[in-house]
Write a protein that holds these residues in place. Structure first.
Motif, PDB file in Angstrom:
ATOM      1  N   ARG A   1      50.977  33.671  36.120  1.00 25.65           N
ATOM      2  CA  ARG A   1      50.727  32.948  37.373  1.00 25.65           C
ATOM      3  C   ARG A   1      49.294  33.252  37.826  1.00 25.65           C
ATOM      4  O   ARG A   1      48.961  34.382  38.155  1.00 25.65           O
ATOM      5  CB  ARG A   1      51.735  33.378  38.440  1.00 25.65           C
ATOM      6  CG  ARG A   1      53.162  32.925  38.150  1.00 25.65           C
ATOM      7  CD  ARG A   1      54.077  33.235  39.337  1.00 25.65           C
ATOM      8  NE  ARG A   1      55.396  32.697  39.139  1.00 25.65           N
ATOM      9  CZ  ARG A   1      56.440  33.373  38.673  1.00 25.65           C
ATOM     10  NH1 ARG A   1      56.274  34.652  38.354  1.00 25.65           N
ATOM     11  NH2 ARG A   1      57.614  32.805  38.525  1.00 25.65           N
ATOM     12  N   SER A   2      48.471  32.213  37.855  1.00 17.62           N
ATOM     13  CA  SER A   2      47.026  32.401  38.039  1.00 17.62           C
ATOM     14  C   SER A   2      46.571  32.283  39.486  1.00 17.62           C
ATOM     15  O   SER A   2      45.382  32.414  39.756  1.00 17.62           O
ATOM     16  CB  SER A   2      46.273  31.376  37.191  1.00 17.62           C
ATOM     17  OG  SER A   2      46.659  30.058  37.542  1.00 17.62           O
ATOM     18  N   ARG A   3      47.482  32.011  40.414  1.00 15.84           N
ATOM     19  CA  ARG A   3      47.051  31.777  41.800  1.00 15.84           C
ATOM     20  C   ARG A   3      46.337  32.992  42.384  1.00 15.84           C
ATOM     21  O   ARG A   3      45.311  32.863  43.064  1.00 15.84           O
ATOM     22  CB  ARG A   3      48.263  31.417  42.658  1.00 15.84           C
ATOM     23  CG  ARG A   3      47.914  31.092  44.112  1.00 15.84           C
ATOM     24  CD  ARG A   3      49.174  30.742  44.891  1.00 15.84           C
ATOM     25  NE  ARG A   3      49.875  29.627  44.270  1.00 15.84           N
ATOM     26  CZ  ARG A   3      51.043  29.184  44.698  1.00 15.84           C
ATOM     27  NH1 ARG A   3      51.651  29.773  45.723  1.00 15.84           N
ATOM     28  NH2 ARG A   3      51.628  28.152  44.093  1.00 15.84           N
ATOM     29  N   LEU A   4      46.849  34.179  42.123  1.00 13.48           N
ATOM     30  CA  LEU A   4      46.239  35.396  42.650  1.00 13.48           C
ATOM     31  C   LEU A   4      44.804  35.540  42.174  1.00 13.48           C
ATOM     32  O   LEU A   4      43.901  35.867  42.959  1.00 13.48           O
ATOM     33  CB  LEU A   4      47.073  36.613  42.223  1.00 13.48           C
ATOM     34  CG  LEU A   4      46.466  37.992  42.498  1.00 13.48           C
ATOM     35  CD1 LEU A   4      46.394  38.244  44.003  1.00 13.48           C
ATOM     36  CD2 LEU A   4      47.273  39.085  41.809  1.00 13.48           C
ATOM     37  N   TYR A   5      44.571  35.279  40.893  1.00 14.93           N
ATOM     38  CA  TYR A   5      43.236  35.463  40.333  1.00 14.93           C
ATOM     39  C   TYR A   5      42.290  34.350  40.759  1.00 14.93           C
ATOM     40  O   TYR A   5      41.089  34.585  40.914  1.00 14.93           O
ATOM     41  CB  TYR A   5      43.334  35.529  38.815  1.00 14.93           C
ATOM     42  CG  TYR A   5      44.233  36.634  38.339  1.00 14.93           C
ATOM     43  CD1 TYR A   5      43.762  37.935  38.241  1.00 14.93           C
ATOM     44  CD2 TYR A   5      45.564  36.396  38.017  1.00 14.93           C
ATOM     45  CE1 TYR A   5      44.580  38.966  37.815  1.00 14.93           C
ATOM     46  CE2 TYR A   5      46.392  37.414  37.598  1.00 14.93           C
ATOM     47  CZ  TYR A   5      45.905  38.703  37.493  1.00 14.93           C
ATOM     48  OH  TYR A   5      46.727  39.717  37.095  1.00 14.93           O
ATOM     49  N   VAL A   6      42.819  33.154  40.943  1.00 16.08           N
ATOM     50  CA  VAL A   6      41.956  32.063  41.411  1.00 16.08           C
ATOM     51  C   VAL A   6      41.455  32.346  42.816  1.00 16.08           C
ATOM     52  O   VAL A   6      40.268  32.165  43.129  1.00 16.08           O
ATOM     53  CB  VAL A   6      42.726  30.727  41.348  1.00 16.08           C
ATOM     54  CG1 VAL A   6      41.952  29.628  42.057  1.00 16.08           C
ATOM     55  CG2 VAL A   6      42.982  30.330  39.909  1.00 16.08           C
ATOM     56  N   LEU A   7      42.356  32.816  43.690  1.00 16.40           N
ATOM     57  CA  LEU A   7      41.970  33.062  45.083  1.00 16.40           C
ATOM     58  C   LEU A   7      41.097  34.305  45.232  1.00 16.40           C
ATOM     59  O   LEU A   7      40.236  34.348  46.124  1.00 16.40           O
ATOM     60  CB  LEU A   7      43.229  33.212  45.948  1.00 16.40           C
ATOM     61  CG  LEU A   7      44.107  31.960  46.071  1.00 16.40           C
ATOM     62  CD1 LEU A   7      45.329  32.249  46.928  1.00 16.40           C
ATOM     63  CD2 LEU A   7      43.320  30.799  46.666  1.00 16.40           C
ATOM     64  N   ASN A   8      41.294  35.294  44.385  1.00 16.29           N
ATOM     65  CA  ASN A   8      40.569  36.552  44.552  1.00 16.29           C
ATOM     66  C   ASN A   8      39.352  36.698  43.658  1.00 16.29           C
ATOM     67  O   ASN A   8      38.489  37.548  43.938  1.00 16.29           O
ATOM     68  CB  ASN A   8      41.519  37.732  44.286  1.00 16.29           C
ATOM     69  CG  ASN A   8      42.559  37.900  45.367  1.00 16.29           C
ATOM     70  OD1 ASN A   8      42.300  38.477  46.412  1.00 16.29           O
ATOM     71  ND2 ASN A   8      43.738  37.379  45.130  1.00 16.29           N
ATOM     72  N   LEU A   9      39.265  35.907  42.599  1.00 20.73           N
ATOM     73  CA  LEU A   9      38.148  36.038  41.671  1.00 20.73           C
ATOM     74  C   LEU A   9      37.292  34.783  41.583  1.00 20.73           C
ATOM     75  O   LEU A   9      36.088  34.828  41.824  1.00 20.73           O
ATOM     76  CB  LEU A   9      38.680  36.398  40.276  1.00 20.73           C
ATOM     77  CG  LEU A   9      39.353  37.767  40.123  1.00 20.73           C
ATOM     78  CD1 LEU A   9      39.880  37.948  38.708  1.00 20.73           C
ATOM     79  CD2 LEU A   9      38.405  38.892  40.480  1.00 20.73           C
ATOM     80  N   LEU A  10      37.909  33.678  41.237  1.00 17.09           N
ATOM     81  CA  LEU A  10      37.127  32.475  40.966  1.00 17.09           C
ATOM     82  C   LEU A  10      36.552  31.849  42.227  1.00 17.09           C
ATOM     83  O   LEU A  10      35.386  31.429  42.244  1.00 17.09           O
ATOM     84  CB  LEU A  10      37.999  31.463  40.219  1.00 17.09           C
ATOM     85  CG  LEU A  10      38.448  31.884  38.819  1.00 17.09           C
ATOM     86  CD1 LEU A  10      39.306  30.805  38.179  1.00 17.09           C
ATOM     87  CD2 LEU A  10      37.251  32.187  37.946  1.00 17.09           C
ATOM     88  N   VAL A  11      37.347  31.752  43.289  1.00 18.69           N
ATOM     89  CA  VAL A  11      36.862  31.097  44.517  1.00 18.69           C
ATOM     90  C   VAL A  11      35.703  31.869  45.148  1.00 18.69           C
ATOM     91  O   VAL A  11      34.654  31.274  45.449  1.00 18.69           O
ATOM     92  CB  VAL A  11      38.027  30.912  45.514  1.00 18.69           C
ATOM     93  CG1 VAL A  11      37.517  30.406  46.852  1.00 18.69           C
ATOM     94  CG2 VAL A  11      39.043  29.922  44.940  1.00 18.69           C
ATOM     95  N   PRO A  12      35.795  33.189  45.378  1.00 13.52           N
ATOM     96  CA  PRO A  12      34.629  33.897  45.936  1.00 13.52           C
ATOM     97  C   PRO A  12      33.397  33.821  45.035  1.00 13.52           C
ATOM     98  O   PRO A  12      32.277  33.654  45.526  1.00 13.52           O
ATOM     99  CB  PRO A  12      35.127  35.350  46.086  1.00 13.52           C
ATOM    100  CG  PRO A  12      36.605  35.241  46.137  1.00 13.52           C
ATOM    101  CD  PRO A  12      36.945  34.101  45.251  1.00 13.52           C
TER     102      PRO A  12
END
Length: 456
Positions: free
Chosen positions: A246-257
């Motif tokens: 589940r990639s939502r955690l990494y998208v919000l914490n890594l990719l978006v910032p």
């Protein structure tokens, strides 16, 4: 006393031998005459319990068919560094015991009983990929039907080895294997089959999986290979378990910032280079990005080189390149406004060809750059020509003022120097625009390439 003990041992030996040899090719029904109001008496199954150390067959040349299935109720953990998958399974095994038969009509309608597993023969099924000791709870029971069908379910916490590919982290999918086999019985003595269809195992597992972690179950497939060890051949059933992170955690914490910081770095090119605020702003962004990477380092895999690490390195490199570009443009503006060198004719022609459609410049350069006219750029960092030549013209001022026409020559000299400053400032701005467009082109190409790789 010694003689009675001797005869007792001989009687036990003949009883065991009779149990092994009895009923070759025939069923052995249990007499239910002892059934009463309290159900079956334990002594009725003593003959069966005495055979628990032996494979329950009436013909030793016939292999025992063991049908199995499992339900994956939880995906506990995936260790990328050790390449391990931890899951919780409910393993179900079904086989036939020909020595347990009874007529339900003669046994008060009882068709199924529960028997503790310590009194029954159990198949030695294990998982080949398991990297931990079997911790099955003791004292489990199995159900036995009146037709001799034994159903045994046991919970298992399995830590199995799994070849993990983390290149596409955090959008990765893993395919792990669970191979069930016997470590004692070859194909001559035991065959493995399916108790349930694969789609049933997959549907039930997806319905009851109770993990709220970062992995979800995608599907389950199977294969039926055989394993050869020396001259022995063992039957196997291999299940391929497909899971997805589940990639939502990494998208919000890594990719978006990270994307926000790179976007702000690109927008900082619109700050005037002459103001001197662009370089400190970019340095602040660069330091902030390094702090961000240090804080988010725990979320990244500790083994291998995932694509997201390449993406972060690319973003960091772009921010460093943009800072170097700002330093270069600032240096050009400083040289242009302090000690501008003579501009080569080819560079002057290039400036004219690039600016003539908008600025209305002459089609070509003239000798000595005297007849050329570009609009004077009034910039905060540009010094007046008197300041540029003050030190050089100061000693001559008294002499030129005494000669007729010296004021006009001085004005022409100042105009030429101001024109040269304007040319170099224009060249600096054009280089800034060109490098900014190249930066955007490289940034867009890199991001699109990374997205395409992730999507595949």
């Amino acid at each position: 006393m010694g003689g009675s003990e001797f005869y007792r041992e001989r009687f036990s030996f003949y009883l065991l031998l009779g149990l092994l040899l009895q009923g070759r090719g025939s069923k052995l029904p249990i007499n239910c005459s002892g059934f009463g109001q309290h159900g079956m008496y334990p002594t009725l199954l003593d003959s069966v319990f005495a055979r628990k150390a032996f494979r329950p067959v009436t013909n030793w040349q016939v292999p025992t068919q063991v049908n199995l299935s499992f339900t994956m109720s939880a995906i506990l953990d995936v260790d990328e560094q050790l390449q391990l998958l931890s899951s919780f399974l409910w393993l179900e095994m079904v086989w036939d015991n020909p020595f347990i038969r009874w007529n339900p009509e003669e046994c008060e309608g009882i068709k199924k009983i529960s028997v503790t597993t310590k009194n029954l023969w159990l198949p030695d099924i294990f998982i080949v990929e398991s990297m931990d000791v079997d911790k099955t709870p003791q004292g489990l029971t199995a159900y036995v039907s009146n037709e001799g069908l034994v159903k045994y379910k046991k919970p298992m916490k399995v830590t199995s080895i799994c070849s993990l590919d983390i290149f596409y982290f955090p959008f990765d999918q893993q395919n792990c294997t669970l191979t069930f086999s016997s470590f004692l019985y070859t194909v001559d003595y035991m065959l493995l089959g399916m108790e349930k269809e694969v789609w049933e195992i997959e549907d039930i597992s997806q319905e009851i999986v109770q993990t709220n972690g970062q992995w979800e179950l995608l599907g389950i497939n199977k294969a039926t290979p055989t394993m050869t060890v020396g001259s022995s051949l063992y039957d196997q059933i291999t299940f391929y378990v497909a899971i997805r992170r589940r990639s939502r955690l990494y998208v919000l914490n890594l990719l978006v910032p990270s994307s926000f910081l790179v976007a702000i770095d690109a927008l900082s090119f619109y700050l005037p280079a002459e103001s001197g605020n662009r370089a400190p702003f970019k340095i602040t962004l660069l330091l902030g990005y390094n702090v961000f990477l240090l804080m988010m380092n725990d979320l990244l895999p500790t083994s291998g080189t995932p694509l997201i690490s390449v993406y972060f390195s690319l973003c960091l490199s772009l921010m460093v390149v943009s800072l170097l570009e700002t330093i270069f443009i600032t240096y050009l503006l400083h040289v242009a406004t302090t000690q501008p060198p003579p501009m080569p004719s080819w560079l002057h022609s290039l400036l004219l060809s690039c600016t003539s459609p908008w600025k209305g410049c002459p089609p070509g350069p003239q000798k000595g750059n005297r007849g050329l006219s570009l609009p004077s750029l009034h910039l905060p960092g540009v010094k007046e020509p008197m300041e540029l030549v003050g030190k050089e013209a100061g000693p001559r001022g008294a002499e030129t003022n005494r000669c007729p026409g010296s004021a006009k020559a001085q004005q022409e000299d100042e105009a030429r120097k101001r024109h040269l400053v304007d040319l170099w400032v224009l060249f600096s701005h054009m280089m800034d625009t060109l490098l900014f467009r190249l930066y955007l082109l490289f940034l867009a190409t890199s991001v699109i390439t990374v997205i395409v790789l992730w999507s595949t």
